[in-house]
Structures are given as structure tokens and as C-alpha cells.
Scaffold this motif. Structure first.
Motif, PDB file in Angstrom:
ATOM      1  N   VAL A  61      -0.629  29.352 -25.598  1.00 36.94           N
ATOM      2  CA  VAL A  61      -1.663  29.395 -26.636  1.00 36.94           C
ATOM      3  C   VAL A  61      -1.052  28.809 -27.901  1.00 36.94           C
ATOM      4  O   VAL A  61      -0.032  29.310 -28.379  1.00 36.94           O
ATOM      5  CB  VAL A  61      -2.164  30.834 -26.901  1.00 36.94           C
ATOM      6  CG1 VAL A  61      -3.190  30.849 -28.020  1.00 36.94           C
ATOM      7  CG2 VAL A  61      -2.743  31.435 -25.637  1.00 36.94           C
ATOM      8  N   ALA A  83      -5.097  34.554 -22.008  1.00 34.06           N
ATOM      9  CA  ALA A  83      -5.159  33.608 -23.127  1.00 34.06           C
ATOM     10  C   ALA A  83      -6.468  33.789 -23.904  1.00 34.06           C
ATOM     11  O   ALA A  83      -6.477  33.726 -25.143  1.00 34.06           O
ATOM     12  CB  ALA A  83      -5.027  32.175 -22.622  1.00 34.06           C
ATOM     13  N   LYS A  84      -7.562  34.028 -23.187  1.00 34.91           N
ATOM     14  CA  LYS A  84      -8.853  34.255 -23.850  1.00 34.91           C
ATOM     15  C   LYS A  84      -8.807  35.521 -24.695  1.00 34.91           C
ATOM     16  O   LYS A  84      -9.347  35.558 -25.803  1.00 34.91           O
ATOM     17  CB  LYS A  84      -9.986  34.339 -22.822  1.00 34.91           C
ATOM     18  CG  LYS A  84     -10.384  33.000 -22.256  1.00 34.91           C
ATOM     19  CD  LYS A  84     -11.476  33.149 -21.219  1.00 34.91           C
ATOM     20  CE  LYS A  84     -11.754  31.804 -20.567  1.00 34.91           C
ATOM     21  NZ  LYS A  84     -12.621  31.932 -19.395  1.00 34.91           N
ATOM     22  N   THR A 119      -6.830  34.671 -27.887  1.00 35.60           N
ATOM     23  CA  THR A 119      -7.599  33.868 -28.845  1.00 35.60           C
ATOM     24  C   THR A 119      -8.716  34.701 -29.481  1.00 35.60           C
ATOM     25  O   THR A 119      -8.966  34.577 -30.682  1.00 35.60           O
ATOM     26  CB  THR A 119      -8.197  32.600 -28.191  1.00 35.60           C
ATOM     27  OG1 THR A 119      -8.954  32.968 -27.044  1.00 35.60           O
ATOM     28  CG2 THR A 119      -7.114  31.618 -27.786  1.00 35.60           C
ATOM     29  N   SER A 176      -5.817  27.569 -29.681  1.00 37.03           N
ATOM     30  CA  SER A 176      -6.313  26.796 -28.548  1.00 37.03           C
ATOM     31  C   SER A 176      -5.418  27.046 -27.335  1.00 37.03           C
ATOM     32  O   SER A 176      -4.206  27.190 -27.462  1.00 37.03           O
ATOM     33  CB  SER A 176      -6.343  25.302 -28.886  1.00 37.03           C
ATOM     34  OG  SER A 176      -5.047  24.844 -29.195  1.00 37.03           O
ATOM     35  N   VAL A 177      -6.052  27.100 -26.170  1.00 36.05           N
ATOM     36  CA  VAL A 177      -5.328  27.335 -24.925  1.00 36.05           C
ATOM     37  C   VAL A 177      -4.907  25.990 -24.351  1.00 36.05           C
ATOM     38  O   VAL A 177      -5.727  25.089 -24.185  1.00 36.05           O
ATOM     39  CB  VAL A 177      -6.207  28.103 -23.917  1.00 36.05           C
ATOM     40  CG1 VAL A 177      -5.463  28.322 -22.610  1.00 36.05           C
ATOM     41  CG2 VAL A 177      -6.683  29.408 -24.516  1.00 36.05           C
ATOM     42  N   GLN A 178      -3.609  25.856 -24.057  1.00 35.70           N
ATOM     43  CA  GLN A 178      -3.081  24.625 -23.456  1.00 35.70           C
ATOM     44  C   GLN A 178      -2.268  25.008 -22.233  1.00 35.70           C
ATOM     45  O   GLN A 178      -1.071  25.253 -22.332  1.00 35.70           O
ATOM     46  CB  GLN A 178      -2.238  23.860 -24.481  1.00 35.70           C
ATOM     47  CG  GLN A 178      -3.035  23.457 -25.707  1.00 35.70           C
ATOM     48  CD  GLN A 178      -2.172  22.806 -26.782  1.00 35.70           C
ATOM     49  OE1 GLN A 178      -0.954  22.865 -26.742  1.00 35.70           O
ATOM     50  NE2 GLN A 178      -2.824  22.182 -27.730  1.00 35.70           N
ATOM     51  N   GLY A 179      -2.942  25.078 -21.111  1.00 33.79           N
ATOM     52  CA  GLY A 179      -2.272  25.488 -19.877  1.00 33.79           C
ATOM     53  C   GLY A 179      -1.936  26.966 -19.934  1.00 33.79           C
ATOM     54  O   GLY A 179      -2.818  27.796 -20.123  1.00 33.79           O
ATOM     55  N   ASP A 180      -0.638  27.312 -19.803  1.00 33.39           N
ATOM     56  CA  ASP A 180      -0.238  28.717 -19.895  1.00 33.39           C
ATOM     57  C   ASP A 180       0.394  29.032 -21.250  1.00 33.39           C
ATOM     58  O   ASP A 180       1.202  29.942 -21.382  1.00 33.39           O
ATOM     59  CB  ASP A 180       0.692  29.095 -18.736  1.00 33.39           C
ATOM     60  CG  ASP A 180       1.969  28.284 -18.722  1.00 33.39           C
ATOM     61  OD1 ASP A 180       2.096  27.333 -19.520  1.00 33.39           O
ATOM     62  OD2 ASP A 180       2.856  28.601 -17.907  1.00 33.39           O
ATOM     63  N   SER A 222      -1.969  33.876 -18.202  1.00 30.66           N
ATOM     64  CA  SER A 222      -3.135  33.491 -17.400  1.00 30.66           C
ATOM     65  C   SER A 222      -4.290  33.113 -18.328  1.00 30.66           C
ATOM     66  O   SER A 222      -4.291  33.459 -19.506  1.00 30.66           O
ATOM     67  CB  SER A 222      -3.553  34.639 -16.482  1.00 30.66           C
ATOM     68  OG  SER A 222      -4.105  35.688 -17.253  1.00 30.66           O
ATOM     69  N   GLN A 223      -5.293  32.422 -17.783  1.00 33.72           N
ATOM     70  CA  GLN A 223      -6.452  32.014 -18.578  1.00 33.72           C
ATOM     71  C   GLN A 223      -7.159  33.230 -19.178  1.00 33.72           C
ATOM     72  O   GLN A 223      -7.578  33.203 -20.332  1.00 33.72           O
ATOM     73  CB  GLN A 223      -7.434  31.199 -17.721  1.00 33.72           C
ATOM     74  CG  GLN A 223      -6.905  29.832 -17.305  1.00 33.72           C
ATOM     75  CD  GLN A 223      -6.697  28.917 -18.495  1.00 33.72           C
ATOM     76  OE1 GLN A 223      -7.506  28.863 -19.403  1.00 33.72           O
ATOM     77  NE2 GLN A 223      -5.581  28.203 -18.493  1.00 33.72           N
ATOM     78  N   GLU A 224      -7.275  34.286 -18.386  1.00 33.70           N
ATOM     79  CA  GLU A 224      -7.942  35.503 -18.850  1.00 33.70           C
ATOM     80  C   GLU A 224      -7.184  36.132 -20.029  1.00 33.70           C
ATOM     81  O   GLU A 224      -7.781  36.518 -21.039  1.00 33.70           O
ATOM     82  CB  GLU A 224      -8.021  36.486 -17.678  1.00 33.70           C
ATOM     83  CG  GLU A 224      -8.789  37.737 -17.963  1.00 33.70           C
ATOM     84  CD  GLU A 224      -8.836  38.637 -16.723  1.00 33.70           C
ATOM     85  OE1 GLU A 224      -8.386  39.785 -16.837  1.00 33.70           O
ATOM     86  OE2 GLU A 224      -9.304  38.176 -15.666  1.00 33.70           O
TER      87      GLU A 224
END
Length: 164
Positions: free
Chosen positions: A132, A109-110, A113, A126-130, A105-107
């Protein structure tokens, strides 16, 4: 990204065929066990969800344990499972839905990173969709990131792919 940069992707995937195989093995064990005779226990998979229905709470916990052991033997991480609240249904039967998490999920992935940036290693995440993507000039730095993520014991199932 320069041609000499190396990179890899961090993904969270589950082989759903292995989940199906684990369900089949669980059903076989339930059919053979004396304590499940007449309990009319079912284990079904629907897309990314596994539904267990049985006669009472004790049997439900036993089926979940059997299912988890079958997944572990098939190298499916138990971190990929999201247990929903068990529900009582008609006739006192118990139902448990277990979601199989696919992707990051975006959360999450953050968080990954941020953890990578906190390592102070010369790599870019870098996050690319689902997925990293981690890239850097030095392959040893990429290996250090992989080791750090494995040691971090994150609450999700991670794989490292496309290493080049």
C-alpha cells in the motif's frame, strides 16, 4: 504524483532467515530438555511453512511456545504466523503447520486504505500489488498516518518502507 510529494510504502514482510535461526534455536533447546527425551520431536521449514511434529498434544504446545519465544527474541512479529489446526497422525503423534504470512492481501489492503481515509488527513493511499503506497504533500501527515496504523493494532505485521 508531483515531484514535491512525499510517500512511503506499507508492507508486510518477514525475514525468513530469522525464522530459520529461530527454528535452529528451538531444535537446540528441545535436544537439551529432559521432558523431550525420546519424543522424536521435529521442527522443519518448507518455503513459508513451519511444521512441528511431536509425540503428544502437551509437547506440541510446549514446542510452539518455545518457537514463539525464539521468534520474539529475533524481532519477528507473531502476527505474521497463521496457525493451522493441529492434526493427529499415525502412532498418536501430533502435527502442527504454521504458515508465515508474507505480503498484504487485497482484502487487508482495502481495510488499511479505508482506515487511512477515515483519518481525514490529506494523503492518498493506493494499493500496488501486495504493497500500500501512501503519498501526500506534508511529511507530518505521513507521520500521523504511520502513528495511527501502529496504534490501530491491526491483525497483521506491518512495516513502513521507502519513506521519501
Amino acid at each position: 504524483m508531483a515531484a514535491k510529494d512525499s510517500s512511503f510504502d506499507i508492507v508486510s514482510e518477514v525475514d525468513m532467515q530469522e525464522v530459520t535461526n529461530a527454528i535452529t534455536q528451538t531444535e537446540k533447546e528441545i535436544a537439551q530438555r529432559f521432558d523431550f527425551k525420546g519424543s522424536n520431536t521435529t521442527v522443519e521449514k518448507n518455503n513459508d511453512e513451519v511444521t512441528i511434529v511431536t509425540s503428544d498434544d502437551f509437547k506440541l504446545r510446549n514446542v510452539v511456545d518455545i518457537f514463539q519465544s525464539k521468534l520474539a527474541k529475533r524481532n519477528v512479529s507473531l502476527k505474521a504466523l497463521d496457525y493451522q489446526k493441529p492434526e493427529s497422525s499415525l502412532g498418536g503423534r501430533m502435527k502442527q503447520v504454521i504458515k508465515v504470512k508474507q505480503g498484504i492481501s487485497q482484502e487487508e489492503a482495502k481495510k488499511i486504505t479505508t482506515l487511512i481515509k477515515g483519518l481525514k488527513i490529506k494523503v492518498q493511499a493506493s494499493v500496488q500489488g501486495d504493497v500500500v503506497r501512501v503519498s501526500g504533500k506534508n511529511r507530518d501527515d505521513l507521520q500521523a498516518v504511520i502513528q495511527a496504523l501502529k496504534a490501530a493494532d491491526l491483525p497483521m505485521n506491518l512495516q513502513f518502507t521507502n519513506y521519501r
